[in-house]
Design a protein around this motif. Structure first.
Motif, short mmCIF file in Angstrom:
data_model
loop_
_atom_site.label_atom_id
_atom_site.label_comp_id
_atom_site.label_asym_id
_atom_site.label_seq_id
_atom_site.Cartn_x
_atom_site.Cartn_y
_atom_site.Cartn_z
N ARG A 209 0.82 -1.21 0.00
CA ARG A 209 0.00 0.00 0.00
C ARG A 209 0.85 1.26 0.00
O ARG A 209 0.36 2.35 -0.32
N THR A 211 3.40 1.90 -2.00
CA THR A 211 3.65 2.27 -3.41
C THR A 211 2.64 1.53 -4.28
O THR A 211 2.96 0.54 -4.94
N PRO A 212 1.38 2.00 -4.30
CA PRO A 212 0.33 1.27 -5.02
C PRO A 212 0.50 1.34 -6.53
O PRO A 212 1.27 2.13 -7.07
N ASP A 215 -3.75 2.19 -10.58
CA ASP A 215 -5.19 2.18 -10.33
C ASP A 215 -5.52 2.20 -8.84
O ASP A 215 -6.69 2.11 -8.46
N GLY A 216 -4.50 2.32 -8.02
CA GLY A 216 -4.73 2.43 -6.58
C GLY A 216 -4.66 1.13 -5.81
O GLY A 216 -4.65 1.14 -4.57
N ARG A 217 -4.62 -0.01 -6.51
CA ARG A 217 -4.52 -1.29 -5.81
C ARG A 217 -3.12 -1.47 -5.23
O ARG A 217 -2.14 -0.96 -5.77
#
Length: 265
Positions: A209, A211-212, A215-217
């Motif tokens: 989390r 360095t996602p 798309d934010g995942r």
């Protein structure tokens, strides 16, 4: 400490080394890369994981422990069950890494009392199925230190010697990402408890989390090694006893570089 997961469902590499032959080959590879200890486990402790039966856990780990110790490896058995720990020690393991710190199986302290077997006492508040609901602290560093100190006292009362105990702050176990970062920032507080400290941050969700993906995942587990190496360097500079990692080669390279700098005139 190199990780050898003999499981179908571990968060990082579940299934890759599930068959004994594959697990043994992986362990031998980690030894060649510089691992000092191989941590063999047959139960996934990822958030939400269900427990295998004791018989299944034994079936998974014993052949691997026997083969790796026969090859000259120092093996740690990663288990919460006293019977698994005892059988693995008979098969050649020389250290017990219990993520529950002796709380999950009431027989664990008695099984190791009166022995010289090193025992890793991790901070733990419950099994994986619902542990994240217990990630509530007034001050995570103070609370973890207090709870670990209490568990050490209990284990000593149950017959273990302080000299055989090691501590693990339990990153990711009933911890939020911020809790994990705070514990890494204050490893000196854990060191202040006067026992060796093992840190296991490798590939855990809080690193993904950090360095996602675009798309934010969260970044996939296998892509978290650079962040893992950074936490290992932080831990080494804090003077911990060991780090438990999946990627041994990169960790060893980084720690050698740090040592070279520290040893330079």
């Amino acid at each position: 400490m190199g990780v050898v997961n003999v499981t179908p469902d571990s968060f990082s590499d579940g299934g890759l080394w599930f068959e004994p032959e594959a697990a043994v080959a992986h362990g031998e590879e980690l030894l060649e890369q510089g691992a000092d200890i191989l941590d063999v486990g047959g139960e996934s402790t990822r958030p939400g994981a269900e427990r295998p039966s004791q018989e299944e856990e034994l079936r998974r780990v014993l052949p691997v422990v026997r083969a790796l110790t026969s090859a000259g490896a120092r093996v740690s058995i990663d288990t919460m069950r006293a019977e698994v720990a005892l059988r693995a020690l008979e098969a050649g393991a020389s250290l017990v890494n219990d993520v529950s710190g002796g709380l999950a199986d009431p027989g664990m302290p008695g099984a190791l009392a009166g022995t010289d077997v090193p025992f890793v006492v991790m901070h733990w508040r419950g099994h994986s199925a619902d542990m994240q609901s217990r990630a509530v602290y007034d001050d995570v560093v103070a609370d973890v230190c207090r709870e670990l100190r209490g568990q050490v006292d209990t284990l000593v009362e149950q017959g273990l010697r302080r000299e055989q105990l090691l501590l693990d702050p339990g990153l990711g176990f009933a911890k939020t990402a911020q809790h994990n970062w705070s514990l890494l920032r204050h490893l000196d507080a854990l060191q202040g408890l006067g026992l060796p400290v093992l840190v296991g941050a490798s590939r855990k969700g809080f690193l993904g989390r950090l360095t996602p993906l675009p798309d934010g995942r969260p970044r996939p587990a296998a892509d978290r090694d650079a962040a893992t190496v950074a936490t290992s360097v932080v831990a080494a500079q804090a003077g911990v006893w060991g780090v438990r990692v999946h990627n041994v080669r990169d960790t060893v390279d980084a720690l050698r570089a740090v040592a070279a700098v520290e040893d330079a005139p």
